[in-house]
Scaffold this active site. Structure first.
Site, PDB file in Angstrom:
ATOM      1  N   LYS A  12       0.856  -1.187   0.000  1.00 54.88           N
ATOM      2  CA  LYS A  12       0.000   0.000   0.000  1.00 54.88           C
ATOM      3  C   LYS A  12       0.892   1.236   0.000  1.00 54.88           C
ATOM      4  O   LYS A  12       1.894   1.279   0.715  1.00 54.88           O
ATOM      5  CB  LYS A  12      -0.877  -0.002   1.255  1.00 54.88           C
ATOM      6  CG  LYS A  12      -1.654   1.267   1.520  1.00 54.88           C
ATOM      7  CD  LYS A  12      -1.705   1.595   3.005  1.00 54.88           C
ATOM      8  CE  LYS A  12      -0.354   2.036   3.519  1.00 54.88           C
ATOM      9  NZ  LYS A  12      -0.356   2.483   4.928  1.00 54.88           N
ATOM     10  N   ASP A 140      -5.338   0.538   8.843  1.00 56.31           N
ATOM     11  CA  ASP A 140      -5.414   0.510   7.380  1.00 56.31           C
ATOM     12  C   ASP A 140      -5.894  -0.832   6.826  1.00 56.31           C
ATOM     13  O   ASP A 140      -5.896  -1.032   5.615  1.00 56.31           O
ATOM     14  CB  ASP A 140      -4.081   0.910   6.738  1.00 56.31           C
ATOM     15  CG  ASP A 140      -2.883   0.148   7.300  1.00 56.31           C
ATOM     16  OD1 ASP A 140      -3.091  -0.710   8.176  1.00 56.31           O
ATOM     17  OD2 ASP A 140      -1.751   0.428   6.871  1.00 56.31           O
TER      18      ASP A 140
END
Length: 284
Positions: A12, A140
């Site tokens: 990410k 996240d």
């Protein structure tokens, strides 16, 4: 023979990261509120899952960064298995090929957990766990579970899909794990609250780069004050003339964005000369 499931769990990238305040209400009171454009690239860990009915959850590891992750119940993947299995009689043998730096701000552990949740929910026909359970694994994890370009808000538990143009990225890492809680603890001494610029959908590449230059990573001053080697890593990336570069998440990985793979490959060669770990990827 038990069925084996192999999944790739992508890195990410926080293309920008703005800290807007702190959550004042339960649950997760005290967590920092963020605004961040998040993207995923084809630089991945690989996980092999072998579900069974022993009730046991075992973790084995391999790969360059395997020594830096726990091979026990504290691993996020083991915790992810627990929240999705139908009951305690269901177990899973897990092998993690750890190719992504640990403590790098690129969501490696969260992506591992999120991809495991998705794969085992399909295998066991169990419902996707509530967002609050995913956030308990990591702020996240919900965005990593979505796994596509998005604009993340709240404590990481809310996201809106966005459409970004293709790009190549070089991710580089210092040889130090940066712990996210440590960075947020020191944020008041180094950082200030801000808001992300408004993002448009379906931007051409040139407008996308211009948009990125309007934002920032509010955690960069904190991380680079505590870990000067991260500042040096970003400086080396800047020397390769990327179209944009920054730190991802809470650090210590930095990244540069390039329009072509040729330019990205050239940058990696330069960065490696300075003894940083570096690799090239493409936006998913």
């Amino acid at each position: 023979m038990p069925q084996s499931i192999t999944i790739l769990t992508p890195a990410k990238i926080n293309l920008n990261l703005h800290i807007t305040g702190k959550k004042s209400t339960a649950p997760f009171a005290g967590y920092h509120l963020i605004e961040s454009v998040v993207s995923f690239v084809d630089i991945c860990d690989k996980i092999t899952l072998v579900p069974d009915k022993t009730g046991n959850i075992t973790i084995t590891t391999s790969g360059d960064f395997a020594p830096h992750i726990p091979a026990n119940a504290h691993n996020l993947v083991a915790r992810a298995v627990k929240i999705v299995r139908p009951d305690a009689t269901h177990g899973c043998a897990v092998h993690i090929e750890k190719n992504l730096p640990v403590g790098g701000g690129i969501g490696g552990g969260s992506s591992n957990a999120a991809s495991t949740i998705e794969a085992l929910c399909k295998f066991w026909h169990t419902p996707t766990p509530p967002v609050r359970h995913m956030v308990a694994l990591g702020a996240d994890v919900p965005a990593c579970h979505y796994g596509k370009d998005c604009f993340v808000t709240g404590i990481g538990d809310t996201y809106t899909p966005v459409t970004l143009p293709p790009y190549y990225v070089v991710i580089a890492s210092v040889h130090t794990s940066v712990m996210t809680p440590h960075i947020y603890t020191h944020f008041p001494a180094y950082g200030t609250y801000s808001h992300a610029p408004k993002i448009a959908h379906n931007m051409p590449y040139e407008d996308f780069i211009q948009f990125l230059h309007q934002g920032q990573n509010d955690l960069s001053p904190v991380c680079m004050s505590l870990y000067p080697e991260v500042r040096q890593c970003l400086k080396i990336i800047q020397s390769t003339t990327p179209d944009y570069c920054s730190m991802s998440g809470s650090g210590g990985c930095c990244f540069g964005i390039y329009k072509t793979k040729k330019w990205a490959n050239t940058a990696v060669r330069t960065i490696k000369l300075h003894n940083f770990w570096a690799t090239v990827g493409k936006k998913i």
